[in-house]
Design a protein around this motif. Structure first.
Motif, short mmCIF file in Angstrom:
data_model
loop_
_atom_site.label_atom_id
_atom_site.label_comp_id
_atom_site.label_asym_id
_atom_site.label_seq_id
_atom_site.Cartn_x
_atom_site.Cartn_y
_atom_site.Cartn_z
N UNK A 164 120.72 21.98 3.81
CA UNK A 164 121.36 22.06 5.45
C UNK A 164 122.93 22.63 4.55
N UNK A 165 123.54 22.68 4.01
CA UNK A 165 124.72 23.54 3.57
C UNK A 165 124.45 25.03 2.98
N UNK A 166 123.13 24.61 2.09
CA UNK A 166 123.83 26.07 1.32
C UNK A 166 123.10 26.82 2.20
N UNK A 167 121.86 26.53 3.15
CA UNK A 167 121.19 26.88 4.55
C UNK A 167 122.72 27.56 5.09
N UNK A 168 123.01 26.51 6.00
CA UNK A 168 124.12 27.21 6.82
C UNK A 168 125.66 28.38 6.11
N UNK A 169 125.99 28.15 4.64
CA UNK A 169 126.60 28.86 3.36
C UNK A 169 125.89 30.39 3.69
N UNK A 170 124.55 29.88 3.57
CA UNK A 170 123.91 31.47 3.27
C UNK A 170 123.93 32.95 4.68
N UNK A 171 123.51 31.69 6.06
CA UNK A 171 123.76 32.36 6.64
C UNK A 171 124.38 33.91 6.42
N UNK A 172 126.10 33.56 6.17
CA UNK A 172 126.13 34.69 5.93
C UNK A 172 126.46 35.85 5.75
N UNK A 173 124.95 36.16 4.43
CA UNK A 173 124.91 37.04 3.99
C UNK A 173 123.63 37.42 4.99
N UNK A 174 123.96 37.04 6.02
CA UNK A 174 122.60 37.88 7.36
C UNK A 174 122.61 37.80 8.44
N UNK A 175 123.47 36.99 9.04
CA UNK A 175 123.79 36.86 10.45
C UNK A 175 123.30 36.84 11.55
N UNK A 176 122.09 36.68 11.24
CA UNK A 176 120.50 36.99 11.88
C UNK A 176 120.35 35.48 12.47
N UNK A 177 121.38 34.11 12.16
CA UNK A 177 121.07 32.89 13.04
C UNK A 177 119.84 32.39 12.06
N UNK A 216 117.63 32.51 20.45
CA UNK A 216 117.94 33.09 21.29
C UNK A 216 118.45 33.44 21.75
N UNK A 217 119.46 31.89 22.35
CA UNK A 217 121.01 32.01 23.26
C UNK A 217 122.12 32.90 22.03
N UNK A 218 122.13 32.34 21.42
CA UNK A 218 123.09 33.00 20.06
C UNK A 218 122.79 34.41 19.94
N UNK A 219 121.53 34.44 19.96
CA UNK A 219 121.80 36.18 19.53
C UNK A 219 121.69 37.09 20.76
N UNK A 220 121.85 36.36 22.15
CA UNK A 220 122.14 36.86 23.52
C UNK A 220 123.62 37.27 23.22
N UNK A 221 124.36 36.04 23.01
CA UNK A 221 125.98 35.51 23.27
C UNK A 221 126.00 37.12 22.20
N UNK A 222 125.98 36.55 20.96
CA UNK A 222 126.63 36.78 19.58
C UNK A 222 126.48 38.58 19.36
N UNK A 223 125.26 39.25 19.42
CA UNK A 223 125.01 39.57 18.59
C UNK A 223 124.10 41.46 19.24
N UNK A 224 125.05 41.35 20.26
CA UNK A 224 124.75 42.82 20.87
C UNK A 224 126.40 43.46 21.26
N UNK A 225 126.39 44.31 20.83
CA UNK A 225 127.03 45.59 20.12
C UNK A 225 128.31 45.21 21.58
N UNK A 226 129.29 45.50 21.51
CA UNK A 226 130.27 45.65 22.41
C UNK A 226 130.49 47.24 23.57
#
Length: 143
Positions: free
Chosen positions: A10-23, A66-76
């Motif tokens: 779990x920790x490794x997967x969460x840390x690897x998220x920094x490389x992708x950014x798609x949640x 999907x909730x996180x993508x709606x909140x954070x993935x849309x450009x300002x």
């Protein structure tokens, strides 16, 4: 022992998220952490751990992601029209004081007034647009 493996995964997967950014990896890491908690508390078998991981991963991927993508993935939004003018420079065409004045902002002539009513800007000076108030550009010379 299985709980530690799930915790590390779990920790490794969460840390690897920094490389992708798609949640996606973050959701899988969360599912692994949930599985680590269940395995640590209930001392479950590998089969039960796999079922817990699958259910929590599906839930996180299809509900939370999907909730996180709606909140954070849309450009300002990019400011346009009048909203894009504050912060731009303007050239004083007609002396700006609290009663009258004109400035040229990006090729357009605007009526203007000073940000501080006591200020006055002479023709030819460069000022900054602080805000647009109705049909007037509120300008300031700066520090």
């Amino acid at each position: 022992m299985a709980a530690i493996v799930w915790l590390v995964a779990g920790i490794l997967l969460a840390a690897a998220e920094m490389l992708t950014g798609d949640f996606t990896l973050l959701m899988l890491g969360g599912a692994a952490l949930i599985t680590a908690g269940v395995a640590g508390i209930a001392q479950t078998s590998v089969v039960i751990d796999a079922v817990v991981f699958a259910i929590s991963a599906i839930g996180l991927l299809f509900v939370v992601r999907p909730m996180l993508l709606r909140r954070f993935a849309t450009p300002p939004p990019t400011p346009t029209n009048v909203d894009a003018l504050p912060g731009k420079t303007a050239k004083v065409l007609e002396a700006v004081n609290e009663n009258s004045g004109q400035v040229k902002i990006g090729g357009e002539v605007w009526s203007a007034r000073p940000f501080d009513p006591a200020d006055e800007y002479a023709e030819g000076e460069t000022v900054y647009v602080m805000k647009i108030d109705g049909a007037h550009a509120v300008v300031w010379k700066g520090p």
